[in-house]
Write a protein that holds these residues in place. Sequence first.
Motif, mmCIF file in Angstrom:
data_model
loop_
_atom_site.group_PDB
_atom_site.id
_atom_site.type_symbol
_atom_site.label_atom_id
_atom_site.label_comp_id
_atom_site.label_asym_id
_atom_site.label_seq_id
_atom_site.Cartn_x
_atom_site.Cartn_y
_atom_site.Cartn_z
ATOM 1 N N GLY B 140 0.835 -1.199 0.000
ATOM 2 C CA GLY B 140 0.000 0.000 0.000
ATOM 3 C C GLY B 140 0.871 1.251 0.000
ATOM 4 N N TYR B 141 0.231 2.418 -0.201
ATOM 5 C CA TYR B 141 0.978 3.666 -0.309
ATOM 6 C C TYR B 141 1.865 3.925 0.913
ATOM 7 C CZ TYR B 141 1.991 8.633 -0.868
ATOM 8 O OH TYR B 141 2.621 9.835 -0.975
ATOM 9 N N SER B 142 1.309 3.704 2.110
ATOM 10 C CA SER B 142 2.078 4.038 3.312
ATOM 11 C C SER B 142 3.329 3.169 3.430
ATOM 12 C CB SER B 142 1.200 3.894 4.551
ATOM 13 O OG SER B 142 0.568 2.644 4.564
ATOM 14 N N ARG B 143 3.226 1.918 2.999
ATOM 15 C CA ARG B 143 4.417 1.061 3.069
ATOM 16 C C ARG B 143 5.372 1.330 1.905
ATOM 17 N NH1 ARG B 143 3.624 -4.933 4.944
ATOM 18 N NH2 ARG B 143 1.919 -5.032 3.457
#
Lengths: 302, 269, 225
Positions: B140-143
């Motif tokens: 995902g974006y945060s990772r």
Amino acid sequence: MSEAIVVNAVNDAPPTPALLLDGVRYGYAGTRRWVLDGVNLEVAAGRVLGIVGPNEAGKSTLCLVAAGLAPAAIGGRLEGDVLLGGLSTRDANPHQMAQRAGILFQNPVTQLSATAPTVYEEVAFGPRNLGLAVDEIADRVEHALGALRIEALGPRDPMRLSGGQAQLVALASVVALRPPVLVLDEPTSQLDPAGTRLVGEALAGLAAATATAIVVVEHKTWLLADLADACALVADGRVVVHGATADVLADDRLVELGVEPPPAVRLRRAAAVRGVALDSAVVDAVAAARLAADPDTVEPVP
Amino acid sequence: MTAVARLEGVGFVYPDGTRALAGVALELREGERVGIVGQNGSGKSTLVRQLNGLLRPTEGRVTLFGRDTAGVHVAELARTVGLAFQNPDRQIFAASVRSEVAFGARNLGRRGAELDRAVQAALEAVGLEGEAATNPYDLGYSRRKLLALASILAMETPVVVLDEPTTGQDARGVERIQRIVGSLGETGRTVITISHDMRFVAESFQRVIVMRAGRVILDGPPVTVFAAEHAGALASTFLEAPLAARLGERLGLGTTPSESALLDALAAR
Amino acid sequence: MRGWSGPLGMLAIVLAIALAARLGRAMRPYLLATLPLVISILLVNTFLYPGATDRILTLGPVSATWTGLAEALQATARVVAFALSVALLALTTAIDDLLDDLEHRGLGRRTIFVIGSAIRTVPRMIERAGEIVDAQRARGLDTEGSVWRRARGVVPLAGPMVLSALSEVEERTMALEARAFSAPGRRTTLRPLPDRPAERALRWGLFLAAVVLVGLSVSGRFPLP
């Protein structure tokens, strides 16, 4: 704003919520996992529902499902019911959905049509698709730009905006469609504190003036503390807590699941853990004190 | 402490004539943790790009360890300054998390066991050690953002610059970044971070630089910058001190920029 | 040999319009762009024209011929006339106005979207490419060194461009749907273009002239290139 906006799909019985999710499960096409696994939520006209939750909890998927894009535009498996103004999203075309729910994605750049030479025309893109009269379009575009105080961006090239500006333009382009339900996925992620407050005020104004039901996913819980009537904590595709904003944001499970509570809640909690007395009323009063700055005091570089 | 980077009278005007920096004079020291705050468009990103030569000052000069950066290639300056950009998708190209993280370190000439160790340490720091073989776009974006951060950490540069590392991160992600900033400082590396999150800045950095319209308007430790006397200067660029600081002033406890400072002061009363 | 009248006539018309519109200077880059093609046409035709025997001079294994030179000049005139007509269109027509008008005349919104976004996205793509170059240089990728060193940077530079574009496709599609792109009926035209009777007459006149010329050419009475 003009009378036309208040036109809401809800004109029969008052109990019909603008948005209702009833036992919703959703999985993307080609996968077997349920990203949403039994979600029940409702939002009445003119109300703001905040969605909080850890990263990869299913919040963005919830946005797509609530706005009717999943499964209508991208396929996938949907169980349960998603009703926009009483109409099931399963039975409607994507363009019908567009008039019932507007959505703002996390990445504003993908949202811009890239066909308009100016921000003004970019915001007019949606209303033009609906074939509205030119005067009506002008009215909507001007209101949308005005609500977000970006009238000055009107003549600019939408492909040459900063991330924060693009986010505000993308939001304006959704607002210009005047949908009865607005679904926003982290609308302030690229904004500075001033821009964030501005979006908060604009959304509150929109909900109050046009009876728009707003669902907003936010990491900045301090914004929700001011803006949202109710909040839902989402984790692993489920609603863990749902209730009045103050209660949800003060719930222990928020911290346990890795969501940053608003500063006032954080401080009170930290004080309790240390066993130090801290007057809650003072904390709330200081937290609520508005920044009193004159927008015109920023001097240009000499 | 040794001066790692020095900016002398640095000004910058973009080719289209827009002035982004004016008369910036700064000295950044070894092991120092510096937070830069200011509105969008105040010149924060332009400022940090002067450090690794992505932008060259149009006035004044920038030195790294006493050496003028003028005329030195960016690829060479990258040995000293690692810069993690805001948007991870502008850099990710590799087929696996591991090779993405190794890219920068490899460019700096690290190979074999030395490279493996640096990559492993960076992956552990951001908590992606279990995803080494994963395709970055399956995260995902945060990772992905943590992945981009790891690729800079693996370069093990004496100066690390982070452009808004906490956007899109939940509380756990923010705590992780706070730990990384802390441990970088402990190993004597200089960390410069752009952020809009005043609490994060007050808790994790020893020095806060406030920018407005291309100039540094405040520069000092959180206890000074977030003191009541500077509230007006902060407000002039639409910022306000973190709640702990404002609460401390209100309760007559002096300036308590971080939660722990506030609680210490309350406990001592 | 196909004749001089076509290319020279075309050149004369285009140049007359360009001068009248004061676009002489603006057309220079378009002219320069044809240079590589023009040089190769001149060399290849002059020296290698098949079957020509009227030699001008001989250079080792190849000879320049009068026939070849004449053919080369004609081909050059055609290329330049073509390039300058394209330049004239580009310099006198606002692409947004053209698309708006085509849409107003009933061209599908999808076609308009594809053309319009392809053109409008160029500055965004350039900006994005710049960000990618910066991000990789900040990770020590040498873009200032030797050609060999720079060649190694192709994958890290092209990769994010392609990958991010691909990962955005689905979101872009949804964003369009969410903005009622597939709504039935005609889109509103925001800026109807004024269309004066004289312009209309001129357009029809040019269209008829083109039909007549093509007819004459095909029938062999007035061979054009």
